[in-house]
Write an enzyme that holds these catalytic residues in place. Structure first.
Site, PDB file in Angstrom:
ATOM      1  CD  GLU A  34      -2.576   1.630   0.131  1.00  0.00           C
ATOM      2  OE1 GLU A  34      -2.469   2.774  -0.341  1.00  0.00           O
ATOM      3  OE2 GLU A  34      -3.303   0.740  -0.371  1.00  0.00           O
ATOM      4  CG  HIS A 438     -46.567  -4.366  12.769  1.00  0.00           C
ATOM      5  ND1 HIS A 438     -46.775  -3.386  11.818  1.00  0.00           N
ATOM      6  CD2 HIS A 438     -47.381  -4.071  13.824  1.00  0.00           C
ATOM      7  CE1 HIS A 438     -47.692  -2.548  12.265  1.00  0.00           C
ATOM      8  NE2 HIS A 438     -48.078  -2.939  13.482  1.00  0.00           N
TER       9      HIS A 438
END
Length: 475
Positions: A34, A438
């Site tokens: 990197e 619900h």
């Protein structure tokens, strides 16, 4: 002698570091390279810093809107931009350290520097202390992308910038022009408006979020306009010139704007130009490295994942591709064909997975469309989050679930229920038969699926919206 690895990964973004971890988990000797910070664009210049800044902006929005829940906030509501930036940076530092820690724990060798291919199986790492070299049996290219810039426009990053710079601004502009109304442009617009910035978006296509279901971009455009933002669609920025410490923009139709900063959000380009592809005989098309579903390139032993292959420029797509590449590199047989959801972290949120109505029509698939307003739900009314809708697209021929698109509260979390069903190649009727908790906002997904059959119980009966392409149907 140079160190030899089973797998080397070039780039430590969300695709690269996941690939390295997966390879090490499977018993391979792994190296990762990197050149900047671990986490790549997503962690350092994209997904994470933008969400940290959006979190503070959304809190401001909710405080200003709290009267809808009968809450009164006395006194002045303000923010400290410098402290918001420091909080964001703290999050980034913590996550970077987390990635490095995970790689260390799995004994992945970490190289800091720019990776350059130097013939088959060889990698040079150009770092601050010179050049190191190593060899690898298999190499995964995860080099990512960079923001697109417009040739001929001013190059001063304090005046005309990309998201790389804008996420780390030390001071906020008073007036901001955003060129491009895609995901990045819309998220920045939503964020900056709450910080008191006068925002203008100019999008060349005829709606915001042009790659998504059209109604999502049109609805978000209406929301932004009601909040006081200026939205231009179907309009081109003809020129940008530096003027008295700011920028003067000329739009198509000769309309002129004067702003303090410009954010160019017109897409990203693959970062493949200087990694030595020519040394292994691998060619790129417009910078993108072509791969198959196994993430294999045209050169044996080389794989490409994430933005650099151009398949889907999303962090989670890169991670998924990284795992697939490793599986194949280590002798397994795996393909990436699963649907990939997209998310836009504006408020309201937007999420999408599968085909749009436009894409279905282009493929000559006859479809039925079901739609359910979130405001019909008890949970939405109870918590004051009634804005938005869910749209479900299914095949008229065999009931196959093709796509789900939504705008509203927590859309980016809810979309996973649809993504799971699409991954399982479920029928739209099966989505409609699922039992959702619900009261939740997610119930709108079930209702929209049922509405595609004209069977939604919590809305008045109506005719199915159908789009039949032509007689030459393609299933």
């Amino acid at each position: 002698m140079a160190e030899h690895y089973d797998i080397a990964v070039l780039g430590a973004g969300p695709g690269g570091y996941v690939a390295a971890l997966k390879a090490a988990q499977m018993g391979a000797k792994v190296a990762i390279v990197e050149k900047h910070h671990f986490g790549g664009t997503c962690l350092n210049y994209g997904c994470i810093p933008s969400k940290a800044l959006l979190a503070s902006a959304e809190m401001l929005y909710k405080i200003h809107d709290c009267k809808s829940l009968e809450i009164t906030v006395d006194g002045k509501v303000s923010f400290d931009w410098d402290k918001i930036q420091k909080r964001k940076n703290k999050v980034l530092t913590k996550l970077r350290g987390g990635i490095k820690g995970l790689l260390t724990a799995r004994k992945v060798k970490q190289y800091a520097g720019k990776a350059v291919l130097d013939g088959v199986g060889k990698v040079n790492v150009i770092g601050e202390k010179g050049t190191e070299s190593f060899t690898a049996e298999k190499i995964i290219l995860a080099v990512g992308s960079t923001p697109a810039r417009i040739p001929g426009w001013p190059t001063k990053p304090d005046l005309v910038c990309t998201s790389d710079e804008a996420l780390h601004w030390k001071e906020l502009p008073k007036k901001l022009l955003i060129v491009g109304g895609g995901v990045i442009g819309c998220e920045f617009a939503c964020m900056m408006h709450e910080y008191g910035v006068e925002v203008t978006i100019v999008e060349l296509m005829d709606s915001l979020l042009p790659e998504m279901e059209r109604s999502l971009g049109e609805t978000l455009g209406d929301v932004f306009r009601k909040r006081g933002m200026k939205i231009y669609t179907g309009v081109k920025v003809e020129s940008l010139t530096e003027d008295k410490g700011g920028i003067k923009a000329v739009l198509s139709g000769d309309e002129k704007l004067e702003v303090h900063k410009v954010l160019v959000a017109t897409g990203r380009r693959p970062a493949t130009g200087e990694i030595g592809l020519e040394t292994i005989g691998l060619e790129a098309e417009r910078g993108f490295i072509k791969v198959n579903d196994k993430m294999e390139t045209a050169v044996k032993g080389y794989y490409c994942i994430g933005d650099a292959n151009g398949r889907c420029l999303l962090a989670h797509a890169a991670s998924a591709q990284g795992e697939v590449a490793v599986e194949n590199a280590l002798g397994h047989d795996k393909a990436q064909t699963r649907p990939i959801p997209g998310a836009v972290y504006t408020f309201p949120e937007i999420a999408s997975v599968g085909l749009t109505t436009k894409q279905a029509k282009e493929r000559n698939i006859p479809i039925a469309v079901g739609e359910f307003p979130i405001g019909y739900l008890g949970k939405a009314m109870a918590v004051g989050e009634e804005f938005g809708f869910v749209r479900v697209i299914r095949s008229l021929e065999d009931d196959t679930l093709l796509g789900v698109h939504m705008i509203g509260h927590n859309a980016t979390e809810i979309i996973e229920s649809a993504a799971a069903m699409l991954t399982l190649k479920a029928k739209a009727s099966e989505l409609g038969e699922m039992i959702f908790a619900h009261p939740t906002i997610s119930e709108a997904v079930k209702e929209a699926a049922e509405d595609s059959f004209e069977k939604a119980l919590h809305m008045p009966p109506r005719k199915i919206t159908t789009l039949v392409a032509d007689s030459n149907k393609v299933g």
